[in-house]
Design a protein around this motif. Structure first.
Motif, PDB file in Angstrom:
ATOM      1  N   ASN A   1      16.602  -5.537  36.537  1.00 56.01           N
ATOM      2  CA  ASN A   1      16.463  -4.397  36.435  1.00 56.01           C
ATOM      3  C   ASN A   1      15.404  -3.442  37.258  1.00 56.01           C
ATOM      4  O   ASN A   1      14.532  -3.056  37.054  1.00 56.01           O
ATOM      5  N   ARG A   2      15.799  -4.139  38.809  1.00 55.39           N
ATOM      6  CA  ARG A   2      14.785  -3.462  39.811  1.00 55.39           C
ATOM      7  C   ARG A   2      15.872  -3.186  40.944  1.00 55.39           C
ATOM      8  O   ARG A   2      16.100  -3.628  41.958  1.00 55.39           O
TER       9      ARG A   2
ATOM     10  N   GLY B   1       8.796  -4.759  35.196  1.00 53.89           N
ATOM     11  CA  GLY B   1       7.894  -4.058  34.345  1.00 53.89           C
ATOM     12  C   GLY B   1       6.891  -4.982  33.396  1.00 53.89           C
ATOM     13  O   GLY B   1       5.785  -4.312  32.849  1.00 53.89           O
ATOM     14  N   SER B   2       7.791  -6.169  33.208  1.00 55.73           N
ATOM     15  CA  SER B   2       6.958  -7.352  32.272  1.00 55.73           C
ATOM     16  C   SER B   2       5.932  -8.064  33.142  1.00 55.73           C
ATOM     17  O   SER B   2       6.172  -8.241  34.479  1.00 55.73           O
ATOM     18  N   PRO B   3       5.163  -8.874  32.494  1.00 52.00           N
ATOM     19  CA  PRO B   3       4.153  -9.779  33.141  1.00 52.00           C
ATOM     20  C   PRO B   3       4.807 -10.938  33.859  1.00 52.00           C
ATOM     21  O   PRO B   3       5.892 -11.345  33.218  1.00 52.00           O
TER      22      PRO B   3
ATOM     23  N   SER C   1      12.543   5.207  41.492  1.00 53.04           N
ATOM     24  CA  SER C   1      12.925   4.046  40.370  1.00 53.04           C
ATOM     25  C   SER C   1      11.808   2.962  40.361  1.00 53.04           C
ATOM     26  O   SER C   1      11.768   2.325  39.639  1.00 53.04           O
ATOM     27  N   TYR C   2      10.662   3.312  41.218  1.00 53.23           N
ATOM     28  CA  TYR C   2       9.401   2.550  41.010  1.00 53.23           C
ATOM     29  C   TYR C   2       8.187   3.248  41.452  1.00 53.23           C
ATOM     30  O   TYR C   2       8.432   4.452  42.166  1.00 53.23           O
TER      31      TYR C   2
ATOM     32  N   PHE D   1      16.866 -21.283  56.044  1.00 50.44           N
ATOM     33  CA  PHE D   1      16.872 -19.643  55.812  1.00 50.44           C
ATOM     34  C   PHE D   1      15.826 -19.366  54.841  1.00 50.44           C
ATOM     35  O   PHE D   1      15.355 -20.173  53.806  1.00 50.44           O
ATOM     36  N   PRO D   2      15.348 -17.903  55.039  1.00 47.43           N
ATOM     37  CA  PRO D   2      14.470 -17.352  54.097  1.00 47.43           C
ATOM     38  C   PRO D   2      14.945 -17.202  52.681  1.00 47.43           C
ATOM     39  O   PRO D   2      16.203 -17.056  52.681  1.00 47.43           O
ATOM     40  N   ILE D   3      14.068 -17.008  51.741  1.00 45.95           N
ATOM     41  CA  ILE D   3      14.538 -17.003  50.349  1.00 45.95           C
ATOM     42  C   ILE D   3      13.596 -15.575  49.662  1.00 45.95           C
ATOM     43  O   ILE D   3      12.458 -15.562  50.002  1.00 45.95           O
ATOM     44  N   ILE D   4      14.464 -14.962  49.035  1.00 45.32           N
ATOM     45  CA  ILE D   4      13.625 -14.138  48.009  1.00 45.32           C
ATOM     46  C   ILE D   4      12.764 -14.888  46.981  1.00 45.32           C
ATOM     47  O   ILE D   4      13.076 -15.890  46.414  1.00 45.32           O
ATOM     48  N   ALA D   5      11.474 -14.364  46.895  1.00 47.81           N
ATOM     49  CA  ALA D   5      10.670 -15.022  46.050  1.00 47.81           C
ATOM     50  C   ALA D   5       9.906 -13.992  45.241  1.00 47.81           C
ATOM     51  O   ALA D   5       8.777 -13.660  45.876  1.00 47.81           O
ATOM     52  N   THR D   6      10.403 -13.462  44.185  1.00 48.86           N
ATOM     53  CA  THR D   6       9.792 -12.480  43.439  1.00 48.86           C
ATOM     54  C   THR D   6       9.319 -12.835  42.155  1.00 48.86           C
ATOM     55  O   THR D   6       9.940 -13.989  41.439  1.00 48.86           O
ATOM     56  N   SER D   7       8.335 -12.230  41.495  1.00 45.87           N
ATOM     57  CA  SER D   7       7.732 -12.505  40.114  1.00 45.87           C
ATOM     58  C   SER D   7       9.054 -12.845  39.069  1.00 45.87           C
ATOM     59  O   SER D   7       9.905 -12.136  38.890  1.00 45.87           O
ATOM     60  N   GLY D   8       8.683 -14.071  38.483  1.00 40.79           N
ATOM     61  CA  GLY D   8       9.721 -14.421  37.424  1.00 40.79           C
ATOM     62  C   GLY D   8       9.367 -13.532  36.319  1.00 40.79           C
ATOM     63  O   GLY D   8       8.598 -13.965  35.414  1.00 40.79           O
TER      64      GLY D   8
END
Length: 751
Positions: free
Chosen positions: A246-247, A337-339, A621-622, A326-333
Motif C-alpha cells: 500500500n505504497r 504507515g505501520s511500524p 500519496s505520502y 544486481f541491486p535489491i529493494i530493501a524497504t521497511s518490513g
C-alpha cells in the motif's frame, strides 16, 4: 615509586570494546589493577609509577576504540593497593544508570573478511560481530552493557567462543555479542505456510538470491527489524510490492551488493562514500542523473531524479550481497504507515500476503529501528538528516544540561520521537512513525516504558505539544495525572526553534529563528508553519510570520495540494481551478472559504499550492510528496538569474502575492524549473533580508521545509559574511526533533 590511581571514563564506552582495550593498554605499560563497567561508565584502578600511569592515561584518551565516544574523564590518586595482575572484572551497578546507551554499528571490515573466508570458522555465519560492530541498542534490555542485559543472553558461548572472549589478544576479548554457528543465532528460510525450506546455511543465501532473481518478494529479518526485499531491476515485482505494501509512490531504498557496483552505476562524491561506509551506514540520497545500469528508476522512485541507496551493514545482508549481481529493494518490513516489524509471529501474520518467503532468525529484537536517511545538498554539501534511527539513536551528545529533574518529552504525532532526561545525559529515541497508526502508538508507549525500565527513573516532568488532539499530548496528560508529575505544554514551533538552539548551543546569543513546516497548533489557535522568532536572554518572541490564509477541510488540505491552491487563489485563477475541481466541489469549497475562520501561516501548504499551480501534483500519496516533486525539477541554478516574487517584506510576507506572481509567470510560459527556482529564491532572500533589516548576526533554521536542500544551498549562497547560519547537525529538521526541542525549551526558556 609505585602509586595507585583511580580513573573514571564516561561517555559511549560500554559495548564498544573499551574494557579489553584498557586491558591490553595496561599490559603494554606494565600496569597492574582492574577495569570494570558501572552505572556511570568505566572505572579503572591502576598501580605503577606515576610516569607510566600518565603515559597510559594519555594514550587511553588519545586513541580509544574506534566506535567509542569519550565525553569526560578523571584521574586521581587513591590508596595504594598491590595488584597481582591486571584484569577485567564483572560490572557492578550501585545506582541508577548515568551513561550513554550504545547504538548499533555496521559490520566492520574484519568481520566481513571472516564471513567471506572459507577457511575461517565464521565463514557464512550471518551474525558475526566483534567489539567494533554489531547490534547494541536493538538488543538492549537493561544496562550496564553486559550479555545478560541483552537478548543475546539466551545463547551460551561454546568453548571456542569462550576462548576468544577470554583471550586478551583476540578481537572478541570481552565482546558481549560473541557467537558462532555452533552456539549462536539460528537462521531459517520458510514459505508463507511456515514450512521450512530445509537447506544447509551455506546455500541458504544462494536460494534467497535465486528467489530474488525469479521475481519473488522476501521478508528478511535483519538485526534491527524486517526488510522487504525484491529485485530492483524487475519492474513487475516492484509494482506488485507497491500494491501489496500500500505504497503507491513513496520511493523505495535500494541496497547495492558493493560500493564498487554502486560506483559503476552512479556518481558519488567523497562525502556520500563516507556516509555509506560509516559505522552508521545510513540510506544516503544521491542523484540518479546520468545513471548507467538496469534499475527501473521510475518504479523505484516515481518521478524523482534521486535514489536512496545503502550498502550491506550486517552479516545477513553481506552474505546475501555476496550471491547477488544486481541491486535489491530493501524497504521497511511493514504495511505502509505501520511500524517496522521485528517479531517472527507478527511478520508471518502481517506480511504473509506481501512476501513469498521469510528469512527468520531466533534473536529477539527489543528495540526495532528503521534505517536512518541522510542527504547532502548539491552545491555546498550541507548534510541534512531526513530520518534519525538505526546507528544514531538513542543518544544525543551535543548538549549538556544541569537540571536535577527527571524529564520526559513526548514530541509530536506525525514523526514521533521521545526524549528522556533521567540523569546527566539526553536520550532521543529512534524515529517511531505517525501516531495515527494504532501499532505505532503502541510502540510509542512501549518506548516510554522501555526508557523508564532501563533507567529505573520515574519522570517528574512531562512535556507535551500544545495541540489539544495530539495522541502524544493526550498520552502525556494521562501519564502526568497517573504519576502525579508536572505537565508542561510547549508550542510546536517554539520547540522546533529551541531544538536548533540546543543542537548548536546558541543560548547565549541573540538569534533569528526561522521555522518553516506544514502544521503546528499556534498560540493564537491558528495553524502555524511559517514563523520568525527572536531569541534573546532566554526568551522567545514571535516577530513575524507568513501572512495568514484560509485553512480548509482539516487534514484533507495536507493530502490535496489543490486545496492549498484554492485557498490562495485569486478570482483570476478560476480557469486553473476549474480543471482541478468538479463544479460541485468548487462551489462547495468556495462557500467554505467564505465561512472559514481558521487561518494558517504554513509554508508547507504554500509549497503544496505552488506544486498544484505548476501541475506537478494535486494529491499527496505520502507526506511531503508535492514538495519533494517540486524540488526534483531543479537540476541546477545560477542564483544571479533568480528573482523574488516579493518586492518588499515591510508589509509582511504574503503567500497570496507569491502565488499571484507565479500565476503571471505561468501565463507568460516560463519554465517550471525557472518558477520553482524563483519561488525558493523568494523564501531564501526574504529570510536574509529580514535578518539584515533587523541586524541579526545569527540565523537558526528548523522545520521540515529545510529538508529542501536547494533552499538550504540558496541560503548559504545569499548570506553575507557577517551573518552565520545554523542548520541541524545531529537531528532531523522535521518533527522528529520536537521532543528534543521541548526539553531544550523547558530547561532554557523563561516562562
Amino acid at each position: 615509586m609505585l602509586k595507585t590511581y583511580k580513573i573514571y571514563i564516561s561517555g559511549q564506552v560500554q559495548g564498544v570494546g573499551f574494557r579489553p582495550f584498557v586491558y591490553n593498554l595496561a599490559t603494554k605499560h606494565l600496569i597492574k589493577g582492574s577495569v570494570s563497567n558501572d552505572e556511570n561508565g568505566v572505572v579503572i584502578y591502576a598501580t605503577q609509577t606515576r610516569d607510566n600511569i600518565k603515559l597510559f592515561y594519555e594514550e587511553l584518551l588519545k586513541n580509544p576504540p574506534p566506535v567509542s565516544h569519550i565525553l569526560a574523564s578523571e584521574i586521581k590518586p587513591t590508596n595504594f593497593f598491590k595488584f597481582d595482575n591486571f584484569k577485567i572484572i564483572p560490572s557492578s551497578k550501585n545506582g541508577n544508570i548515568n551513561l550513554p546507551l550504545t547504538p548499533d554499528f555496521a559490520i566492520c571490515e574484519a568481520c566481513k573478511t571472516e564471513i567471506n573466508n572459507s577457511t575461517n570458522r565464521r565463514y557464512n555465519y550471518p551474525f558475526t560481530t566483534c567489539v567494533n560492530c554489531g547490534p547494541r541498542w536493538a538488543i538492549t534490555q537493561s544496562f550496564p552493557f553486559e550479555r545478560n542485559h541483552t537478548s543475546m543472553d539466551m545463547f551460551t558461548m561454546c568453548d571456542d567462543c569462550e576462548k576468544e572472549y577470554t583471550n586478551p589478544g583476540d578481537r572478541r576479548f570481552h565482546s558481549q555479542t560473541n557467537t558462532c554457528s555452533t552456539c549462536g543465532i539460528q537462521l531459517h528460510l520458510e514459505d508463507t505456510n511456515s514450512k521450512k525450506i530445509t537447506i544447509n546455511i551455506s546455500i541458504t543465501f544462494k536460494k534467497v538470491a535465486q528467489f530474488l532473481t525469479d521475481g519473488k518478494i522476501i521478508a528478511i529479518k535483519n538485526t534491527s527489524g524486517y526488510l522487504l526485499c525484491c529485485n530492483a531491476e524487475d519492474s513487475e515485482v516492484i509494482q506488485k510490492l507497491r500494491k501489496l505494501k500500500n505504497r503507491p509512490n513513496k520511493p523505495f531504498a535500494v541496497l547495492y551488493p558493493s560500493l564498487e557496483k554502486l560506483q559503476k552505476e552512479l556518481k558519488l562524491n567523497e562525502l556520500q562514500v563516507k556516509s555509506l561506509t560509516s559505522k552508521e551506514h545510513p540510506i544516503t540520497i544521491i542523484s540518479s542523473e546520468n545513471y548507467q545500469g538496469n534499475l527501473v528508476l521510475n518504479e523505484i522512485a516515481p518521478k524523482l531524479n534521486q535514489l536512496g541507496v545503502m550498502l550491506p551493514y550486517t552479516g545477513i545482508l553481506q552474505l546475501l550481497a555476496n550471491e547477488l549481481d544486481f541491486p535489491i529493494i530493501a524497504t521497511s518490513g511493514n504495511i505502509h504507515g505501520s511500524p517496522i516489524i521485528s517479531n517472527n509471529e507478527d511478520a508471518i501474520e502481517k506480511l504473509k500476503n506481501v512476501a513469498d518467503y521469510f528469512l527468520h532468525h531466533n534473536l529477539k529484537i527489543t528495540q526495532p529501528q528503521d534505517d536512518s536517511v541522510l542527504k547532502f545538498s548539491f552545491k555546498f554539501k550541507q548534510p541534512v538528516l531526513f530520518r534519525r534511527s538505526r546507528g544514531f539513536a538513542p543518544n544525543y551528545f551535543g548538549a549538556q544540561l544541569k537540571s536535577t529533574e527527571k524529564i520526559i518529552a513526548m514530541g509530536a504525532d506525525l514523526k514521533s520521537s521521545i526524549t528522556f532526561y533521567p540523569n546527566q545525559y539526553i536520550y532521543s529515541s529512534q524515529y517511531l512513525g505517525n501516531l495515527e497508526n494504532y501499532d505505532v502508538y503502541n510502540r510509542f508507549i512501549a518506548m516510554v516504558n522501555s526508557y523508564i525500565k532501563i533507567f529505573e527513573q520515574q519522570p517528574q516532568v512531562i512535556l507535551i505539544d500544545k495541540h489539544p488532539l495530539y495522541h502524544s499530548s493526550e498520552f502525556g496528560r494521562d501519564f502526568a495525572k497517573k504519576n502525579k508529575a508536572k505537565l508542561i505544554e510547549i508550542q510546536h514551533h517554539k520547540a522546533h526553534f529551541t531544538a536548533i538552539l540546543g543542537d548548536h548551543n546558541l543560548f547565549k546569543k541573540k538569534v533569528l529563528g526561522v521555522i518553516f513546516d506544514g502544521t503546528g497548533y499556534g498560540d493564537d489557535k491558528a495553524i502555524w508553519g511559517g514563523e520568525f522568532f527572536n531569541y534573546e536572554k532566554n526568551k522567545i518572541k514571535r516577530i513575524n510570520h507568513l501572512e495568514y490564509f484560509d485553512w480548509l477541510l482539516g487534514d484533507k488540505m495536507a493530502k490535496e495540494p489543490r486545496i492549498s491552491l484554492l485557498s490562495l487563489a485569486t478570482s483570476e485563477m478560476d480557469g486553473i481551478l476549474s480543471v482541478k475541481f468538479t463544479p460541485n466541489e468548487l462551489k462547495t469549497y468556495k462557500t467554505l472559504k467564505t465561512l472559514n475562520r481558521l487561518k494558517t501561516s504554513s509554508v508547507g501548504r504554500l509549497f503544496d499550492a505552488v506544486a498544484s499551480l505548476l501541475n506537478i501534483t494535486d494529491y499527496n500519496s505520502y507526506e511531503g510528496e508535492a514538495a519533494i516533486l517540486l524540488e526534483n525539477l531543479v537540476t541546477g541554478y545560477n542564483i544571479k538569474n533568480c528573482k523574488s516574487y516579493l518586492n518588499s517584506i515591510e508589509k509582511g510576507i504574503s503567500s497570496k502575492e507569491i502565488i499571484k506572481q507565479i500565476a503571471i509567470d505561468v501565463k507568460k510560459g516560463k519554465s517550471k524549473q525557472k518558477i520553482i527556482l524563483n519561488f525558493l529564491f523568494t523564501l531564501a532572500n526574504t529570510i536574509i533580508e529580514m535578518a539584515k533589516t533587523n541586524n541579526y548576526k545569527y540565523i537558526a533554521f528548523s522545520g521540515g521545509v529545510f529538508q529542501n536542500t536547494t533552499l538550504v544551498d540558496m541560503l548559504i549562497e545569499l548570506v553575507p559574511k557577517e551573518i552565520k547560519l545554523y542548520f541541524h547537525k545531529d537531528l532531523s529538521p522535521n518533527d522528529e526533533n520536537i521532543s528534543f526541542g521541548q526539553l531544550m525549551y523547558y530547561i532554557h526558556i523563561k516562562k
